[in-house]
Motif scaffolding. Structure first.
Motif, mmCIF file in Angstrom:
data_model
loop_
_atom_site.group_PDB
_atom_site.id
_atom_site.type_symbol
_atom_site.label_atom_id
_atom_site.label_comp_id
_atom_site.label_asym_id
_atom_site.label_seq_id
_atom_site.Cartn_x
_atom_site.Cartn_y
_atom_site.Cartn_z
ATOM 1 N N GLY A 91 7.562 0.501 7.905
ATOM 2 C CA GLY A 91 6.909 0.244 6.704
ATOM 3 C C GLY A 91 5.792 0.370 6.244
ATOM 4 O O GLY A 91 4.980 0.152 5.344
ATOM 5 N N ALA A 92 4.786 0.935 7.192
ATOM 6 C CA ALA A 92 3.370 1.022 7.032
ATOM 7 C C ALA A 92 3.248 2.054 5.844
ATOM 8 O O ALA A 92 2.217 1.832 5.149
ATOM 9 C CB ALA A 92 2.958 1.702 8.320
ATOM 10 N N ASP A 93 4.125 3.056 5.689
ATOM 11 C CA ASP A 93 3.672 4.010 4.445
ATOM 12 C C ASP A 93 3.843 3.448 3.102
ATOM 13 O O ASP A 93 3.731 3.951 2.136
ATOM 14 C CB ASP A 93 4.649 5.250 4.804
ATOM 15 C CG ASP A 93 4.022 6.021 5.903
ATOM 16 O OD1 ASP A 93 3.157 5.975 6.463
ATOM 17 O OD2 ASP A 93 5.089 6.892 6.380
ATOM 18 N N ALA A 94 4.813 2.127 3.121
ATOM 19 C CA ALA A 94 5.156 1.495 1.893
ATOM 20 C C ALA A 94 4.037 0.533 1.463
ATOM 21 O O ALA A 94 4.000 0.483 0.294
ATOM 22 C CB ALA A 94 6.274 0.722 2.090
ATOM 23 N N LEU A 95 2.699 0.638 2.185
ATOM 24 C CA LEU A 95 1.950 -0.547 1.935
ATOM 25 C C LEU A 95 0.581 0.147 1.026
ATOM 26 O O LEU A 95 -0.176 0.606 1.860
ATOM 27 C CB LEU A 95 1.423 -1.224 3.114
ATOM 28 C CG LEU A 95 2.334 -1.751 3.874
ATOM 29 C CD1 LEU A 95 1.869 -2.536 5.372
ATOM 30 C CD2 LEU A 95 3.212 -3.021 3.170
ATOM 31 N N ARG A 96 1.071 0.478 -0.098
ATOM 32 C CA ARG A 96 -0.026 1.195 -0.966
ATOM 33 C C ARG A 96 -0.357 0.316 -2.176
ATOM 34 O O ARG A 96 0.546 -0.265 -2.678
ATOM 35 C CB ARG A 96 0.699 2.539 -1.286
ATOM 36 C CG ARG A 96 1.299 3.306 -0.232
ATOM 37 C CD ARG A 96 -0.201 4.168 0.125
ATOM 38 N NE ARG A 96 0.290 5.197 1.321
ATOM 39 C CZ ARG A 96 -0.271 5.434 2.312
ATOM 40 N NH1 ARG A 96 -1.180 4.325 2.821
ATOM 41 N NH2 ARG A 96 0.050 6.067 3.172
ATOM 42 N N GLY A 97 -1.517 0.475 -2.562
ATOM 43 C CA GLY A 97 -1.870 -0.049 -4.039
ATOM 44 C C GLY A 97 -1.989 -1.786 -3.834
ATOM 45 O O GLY A 97 -2.280 -2.289 -2.785
#
Length: 170
Positions: A91-97
């Motif tokens: 899920g690291a790549d989903a943590l945006r914005g």
């Protein structure tokens, strides 16, 4: 879940270089999103940052061990310490914005969010401005993101994406 951990002590001297190494290894070795990649500070005569890869199966660890050896690394079994700073994790790549704390917990492997200096956990609807740089740490078997208060009642991860080097103004 049991994880099989390999450590690579390739000698990076700072976190940014170690983060880069982890991302490079993830790409070159075609590691999937279920792998945890952490940095570990090594103190002593030669301070540096080592990296660890936690893999879901013994077979995956054996494959990665061989791939690392083929690239000239000498992987060791286990993690150098139990408090690794996670760079690669589900899920690291989903943590945006900007996200709510509840969203962060639901889309990533992060187990808990704490706020520096606060006795209680943040509300699930508290907004976290990720700055696209979220580096939780392992604490007692949980992946914990430490945040701090920011402008407008938001939170930001404690670790900044581009820290000012010590003595930069000298």
């Amino acid at each position: 879940m049991t994880r099989y951990v390999l450590t690579v002590d390739a000698g990076p001297r700072d976190l940014r270089a170690a983060d880069h190494l982890l991302h490079t290894l993830a790409t070159e070795l075609a590691l999937d999103g279920g792998v945890f990649g952490c940095t570990h500070l090594v103190r002593g005569d030669r301070p540096r940052v080592s990296v660890s890869l936690a893999l879901p199966t013994e077979a995956a660890a054996a494959t990665v061990r061989g791939q690392l050896a083929d690239r000239g690394y000498e992987p060791a079994d286990g993690a150098p310490d139990p408090v690794g700073r996670a760079v690669l994790y589900p899920g690291a790549d989903a943590l945006r914005g900007t996200m709510t704390v509840a969203e962060v917990l639901s889309v990533s492997a992060i187990d808990r969010v704490t706020v520096l200096g606060a006795a209680e956990r943040p509300a699930p609807d508290a907004r976290l401005v990720t700055r696209d740089h979220v580096r939780p740490q392992w604490h007692d078997g949980e992946l914990v993101l430490t945040a701090m208060p920011a402008v407008g009642g938001t939170l930001v991860p404690f670790e900044v994406p581009d820290p000012t080097p010590c003595c930069a103004d000298h």
